[in-house]
Design an enzyme around this catalytic site. Structure first.
Site, PDB file in Angstrom:
ATOM      1  N   CYS A 104      46.487 107.432  42.496  1.00  0.00           N
ATOM      2  CA  CYS A 104      47.476 106.619  41.782  1.00  0.00           C
ATOM      3  C   CYS A 104      47.717 105.286  42.482  1.00  0.00           C
ATOM      4  O   CYS A 104      48.041 105.259  43.669  1.00  0.00           O
ATOM      5  CB  CYS A 104      48.785 107.407  41.685  1.00  0.00           C
ATOM      6  N   TYR A 137      46.436  98.667  32.168  1.00  0.00           N
ATOM      7  CA  TYR A 137      46.807  99.801  31.318  1.00  0.00           C
ATOM      8  C   TYR A 137      47.049  99.340  29.879  1.00  0.00           C
ATOM      9  O   TYR A 137      46.737 100.057  28.923  1.00  0.00           O
ATOM     10  CB  TYR A 137      48.064 100.483  31.861  1.00  0.00           C
TER      11      TYR A 137
END
Length: 354
Positions: free
Chosen positions: A58, A189
């Site tokens: 992450c 994203y």
């Protein structure tokens, strides 16, 4: 918990455009639990009391592993490392013996959230800080976690720790970091999870316009804020490190690879080769997470073998611009918590050349 957590993490959608859900647990850990603002619960800085839960896959969690190492907080704040994938329920401690964190005793991070908030309705995100005595989550508000590491945990900083959030630069830093977060960290994203061609096209243009702005800024300064590394560099680096391995292909951010953007690529290599950055970057977990978890984008779950990582060690020549990564401070010592066997970039390079 929504099934959407299993592929995209905590987010909402506005029409066809990806919008990240930023309703985090806003508690903070401060010196003597000093108040910091209305509606924010504070907890006291206390060495050994808290456990930082991360996944090396992450980018938001990667920020915390970098800052913790740069400041030398390993003894003050222990760290649990989840595996690179998660299911609809949460991240899991599948890297630990018997799949259970040895300190918290949990198999899943969601148990720490539920220990404090029964039926917690939001995404079970990393990074998270957990109170070891109660085994309950304290906060998952990742922007403040690293800033508080810098400003509130100073008693436990190592000798020679850098100042990652210099007071005289904070106003300018906030502006730079806002651009990085909204347009680059989140921009990749926005491209990857766009729900229509129009939403994707707009996201693509926004992302590369921002990358061009940052590239222009870095033409005349070694680091984002000048001669030394700051929190701003940490925040940009974790996206750049994943760009060619994931975002260029998987998220369709394909105007250019990072390695085809001369200024940003030299800057990224400079930072990567600095202790605390490359040695906390796990390309194995990074690739597995994105390509295996995002089944709607990659239904076969095939993880690509490339790219070749040897180019991260090529000369960058950014030292010719002057400056020093740690300013008046020093580099952190040897890695205390190395990546698991086979995951270091040196081992990946050997494997790729075999």
């Amino acid at each position: 918990m929504s099934d959407e957590f299993s592929t995209k993490g905590a987010y909402t959608t506005m029409g066809e455009e990806f919008t990240r859900d930023t309703a985090y647990i806003t508690d903070r850990i401060t010196k003597d639990a000093r108040p910091v603002g209305p509606g924010i619960q504070t907890w006291p800085v206390e060495a050994g009391r808290y456990r930082l839960v991360v996944s090396r896959a992450c980018p938001w969690a990667n920020r915390t592993t970098i800052v913790r190492r740069l400041l030398g907080l390993e003894d003050a704040i222990s760290m649990a490392v989840c595996g690179p994938t998660h299911d609809v329920r949460s991240w899991t401690f599948d890297k630990d013996p018997e799949g259970r964190d040895p300190v918290l005793g949990y198999e899943r991070l969601q148990d720490a959230y539920f220990a404090r908030f029964q039926d917690y309705p939001k995404g079970i995100t990393v990074p998270a800080i957990v109170d070891i005595p109660t085994k309950a989550v304290v906060t998952n508000d990742f922007p403040w976690i690293t800033l508080d590491f810098s400003t509130e945990w100073t008693e436990f900083h190592r000798d020679g720790a850098p100042d990652l959030y210099p007071e005289h630069l904070r106003d300018e830093m906030e502006s730079v970091m806002k651009l990085i977060y909204t347009e680059i960290n989140n921009g990749v994203y926005r491209c990857g999870f766009a729900g229509s061609q129009d939403a994707y096209d707009k996201a693509y243009d926004r992302l590369f316009n921002a990358l061009d702005k940052i590239s222009h800024r870095l033409e005349t300064r070694r680091y984002l804020m000048g001669d030394t590394i700051t929190e701003a560099d940490v925040r940009l680096f974790t996206t750049l490190a994943r760009f060619d391995a994931v975002y260029h292909g998987h998220f369709k951010c394909n105007r250019q690879k990072l390695s085809e953007m001369p200024v940003l690529w030299a800057y990224a290599r400079d930072v990567f080769q600095t202790p605390g950055f490359g040695d906390t970057t796990d390309f194995v977990d990074i690739k597995r997470h994105y390509y295996e978890v995002h089944e709607d984008i990659n239904p076969t779950k095939i993880v690509p073998k490339g790219p070749n990582f040897a180019n991260w060690f090529t000369p960058h020549h950014r030292e010719e611009m002057g400056g020093s990564p740690f300013g008046d401070g020093t580099a952190p010592g040897p890695v205390r918590e190395p990546l698991e066997p086979g995951h270091s970039i040196e081992e990946l390079i050997v494997a790729q050349s075999a």
